[in-house]
Design a protein around this motif. Structure first.
Motif, short mmCIF file in Angstrom:
data_model
loop_
_atom_site.label_atom_id
_atom_site.label_comp_id
_atom_site.label_asym_id
_atom_site.label_seq_id
_atom_site.Cartn_x
_atom_site.Cartn_y
_atom_site.Cartn_z
N PHE A 85 72.96 -10.97 13.00
CA PHE A 85 73.41 -12.28 12.55
C PHE A 85 72.22 -13.21 12.28
CE2 PHE A 85 74.90 -16.63 13.58
CZ PHE A 85 75.84 -16.77 12.56
N CYS A 86 71.24 -13.17 13.16
CA CYS A 86 70.06 -14.01 12.97
C CYS A 86 69.24 -13.57 11.75
CB CYS A 86 69.19 -13.99 14.22
SG CYS A 86 69.91 -14.90 15.60
N MET A 87 69.25 -12.28 11.48
CA MET A 87 68.53 -11.81 10.29
C MET A 87 69.19 -12.33 9.02
SD MET A 87 65.78 -10.26 9.65
CE MET A 87 65.49 -9.41 11.20
N HIS A 88 70.52 -12.39 9.01
CA HIS A 88 71.22 -12.98 7.87
C HIS A 88 70.95 -14.47 7.77
CE1 HIS A 88 73.43 -9.50 6.43
NE2 HIS A 88 73.76 -9.19 7.67
N LEU A 89 70.83 -15.15 8.91
CA LEU A 89 70.48 -16.56 8.88
C LEU A 89 69.08 -16.77 8.30
CD1 LEU A 89 71.86 -17.93 12.29
CD2 LEU A 89 72.79 -18.27 10.00
N GLY A 156 73.44 -0.66 6.15
CA GLY A 156 73.42 0.79 6.07
C GLY A 156 72.27 1.39 6.87
N GLU A 157 71.76 2.52 6.38
CA GLU A 157 70.68 3.21 7.08
C GLU A 157 69.36 2.45 7.00
OE1 GLU A 157 70.44 7.12 5.53
OE2 GLU A 157 72.36 7.79 6.38
N GLU A 158 69.18 1.62 5.98
CA GLU A 158 67.93 0.88 5.84
C GLU A 158 67.88 -0.36 6.72
OE1 GLU A 158 67.44 0.00 1.75
OE2 GLU A 158 67.23 2.10 1.12
N GLY A 159 69.02 -0.85 7.17
CA GLY A 159 69.04 -2.02 8.00
C GLY A 159 68.89 -3.30 7.19
N VAL A 160 68.62 -4.39 7.88
CA VAL A 160 68.47 -5.71 7.25
C VAL A 160 67.11 -6.27 7.65
CG1 VAL A 160 69.42 -8.03 7.02
CG2 VAL A 160 70.96 -6.08 7.38
N SER A 161 66.39 -6.78 6.68
CA SER A 161 65.08 -7.36 6.95
C SER A 161 65.04 -8.80 6.48
CB SER A 161 63.98 -6.54 6.25
OG SER A 161 64.20 -6.53 4.84
N LEU A 246 65.46 -12.73 19.33
CA LEU A 246 64.02 -12.65 19.53
C LEU A 246 63.46 -11.38 18.90
CD1 LEU A 246 63.74 -13.89 23.23
CD2 LEU A 246 63.16 -15.14 21.15
N PHE A 247 64.22 -10.29 18.97
CA PHE A 247 63.80 -9.05 18.32
C PHE A 247 63.72 -9.25 16.80
CE2 PHE A 247 64.16 -4.89 16.47
CZ PHE A 247 63.49 -4.04 17.34
N GLU A 252 61.28 -8.65 12.36
CA GLU A 252 61.77 -8.99 11.03
C GLU A 252 62.58 -7.87 10.37
OE1 GLU A 252 58.70 -12.14 9.25
OE2 GLU A 252 57.77 -10.18 9.59
N ILE A 253 63.14 -6.99 11.17
CA ILE A 253 64.03 -5.95 10.66
C ILE A 253 64.89 -5.43 11.79
CG2 ILE A 253 62.32 -4.11 11.03
CD1 ILE A 253 63.50 -2.71 8.56
#
Length: 434
Positions: A85-89, A156-161, A246-247, A252-253
């Motif tokens: 959720f924080c990565m989308h933010l 997906g398999e690549e994740g979110v960055s 924090l992670f 950043e991913i």
């Protein structure tokens, strides 16, 4: 009728008690501030950041297991969801112009973890023990599977960055430097750890301990064991979401690995290794685990084997974990007999070190013999280069391990005798005139 002389003593005691409680936190804050000056390399800062995140995650898990008696096999779900959720933010800050200072991001990660803990906890906390453990395992596997299917959220398999430097600056900091990220992580570590400590001292935290120890008696006293477990579960999910945020800020991913069973299993191992029954136990476990994972892995490929051996040995011989091992020495210290243990410990130090190093040498030689490339017979261990396929190094390591183990066995009775003496409480009046 009270005497005037007792009033200053009482007031002084009231002032002293909060100071004694605050002193460990003040010392911890000072240590966190000066650590980057002691270890000023970028790799050291990265390790310390990872250590801080693991501490928050382990403390949140200890709220379930140590305080509430709930064995969970899917706690990584709440950390992972908060992190995603924080990565989308972060991406909304970068692409949609959302105004959100980076230091506030962990709060939103915690709230997102709390949201899912509220939902999942409504049915998973109805029962404790095996039922709760199996439900947590099922939920963990379900969310891990969804991370591959629901690509729009999990990537997906690549994740979110994302990019943490795209947000508004805070006091001139854009958080591009690793030292700035460290102080942000350390600040939230203190806030989260203090929050979890204070929660354990609240009435609901005390009742959670009562439900853990005897849920039938807690029900008889008028407390709903289900509601108590649910509240502890939600609080744990909130702080796990902070760890996930924090992670996200540090690395950043996020990928599926951040919420699968392996991550949940590792935090279980960390908490048991440090000591479930102690607040500082998960902190010690997180520090030891991170050092083994980051530092020891630079020198050996079988670092996870050593971690497993340490975990098994801790569970078998020190069920209280590493914190429990330290707590065992509180009684000798209070009795003023800690000096009785110095000589036995000093005598066993060298054989113990020899046994550990020689046993590790046996494992390293066998691993190199089995997995080295064809024709690669040379290996270097402890600064000594030798032929791993020759029997002499292996026999020498086995002989040293056997001799050092025999020495430890011979010294064990003297250590037990010294321990009994150090923990023996003298009867009142003993040692007086006969």
């Amino acid at each position: 009728m009270s005497t005037p002389s007792t009033t200053p003593l009482t007031a002084g005691t009231r002032r002293l008690i909060p100071l004694n409680h605050a002193m460990p936190w003040i010392v911890a804050a000072i240590c966190l501030i000066i650590l980057p000056y002691v270890f000023d390399s970028r790799s050291a800062l990265t390790i310390m950041n990872q250590m801080a995140i693991t501490i928050v995650f382990a403390l949140s898990y200890n709220m379930l297991l140590g305080q509430g008696g709930m064995l969970s096999f899917g706690h990584a779900v709440y950390m992972g969801l908060g992190g995603f959720f924080c990565m989308h933010l972060l991406n909304m800050v970068e692409y949609d112009g959302l105004w959100l200072p980076l230091p506030l991001l962990p709060l939103f990660g915690g709230l997102f973890g709390l949201l899912f803990a509220l939902i999942i906890g409504t049915f998973s906390t109805r029962r404790a023990g095996t039922v709760f453990a199996m439900i947590s395992l099922g939920v963990g596997e379900l969310i891990a599977a969804c991370s591959i299917i629901i690509v729009v959220f999990f990537g997906g398999e690549e994740g979110v960055s994302g990019d943490r430097t795209m947000g508004p600056e805070v006091f001139g900091w854009d958080f591009g430097a690793q030292s700035q990220v460290y102080y942000l992580t350390a600040g939230w570590l203190l806030i989260a750890a203090l929050g979890m400590y204070l929660y354990s001292r609240t009435p609901i935290g005390r009742i959670a301990n009562a439900v853990r120890d005897n849920e039938e008696r807690a029900e008889f006293l008028g407390y709903s064991q289900r509601h108590v477990r649910w509240i502890s579960f939600c609080a744990s999910g909130f702080f796990a979401g902070i760890a996930g945020a924090l992670f996200a800020i540090n690395f950043e991913i996020l990928t599926e690995e951040n919420l699968n069973l392996a991550t949940s299993g590792s935090i279980l191992l960390i908490t048991f290794l440090g000591g479930v029954g102690f607040f500082v136990g998960p902190i010690i476990g997180a520090i030891v685990f991170t050092l083994l994972q980051t530092v020891l892995s630079l020198y050996t490929e079988i670092w996870s084997l050593y971690l497993g051996i340490l975990f098994v040995a801790t569970v078998m011989f020190f069920p209280g974990g590493l914190a429990g091992l330290l707590a065992m020495h509180v009684l000798p210290w209070k009795l003023g007999k800690l000096g009785h243990l110095i000589a036995p410990y000093a005598k066993m130090f060298l054989p113990a070190i020899a046994f550990v190093l020689s046993s590790a040498a046996v494992l390293e030689i066998l691993f190199h013999r089995r997995h080295a490339s064809v024709g690669d017979h040379e290996m270097t261990l402890y600064g000594i280069t030798f032929d791993s396929h020759h029997l002499l190094p292996l026999i020498a390591a086995l002989a040293l391990a056997a001799v050092s183990f025999w020495a430890l066995v011979k010294m064990a009775p003297a250590l037990k005798e010294a321990w009994d003496e150090a923990t023996h409480m003298d009867a009142p009046g003993a040692g007086g005139a006969s």
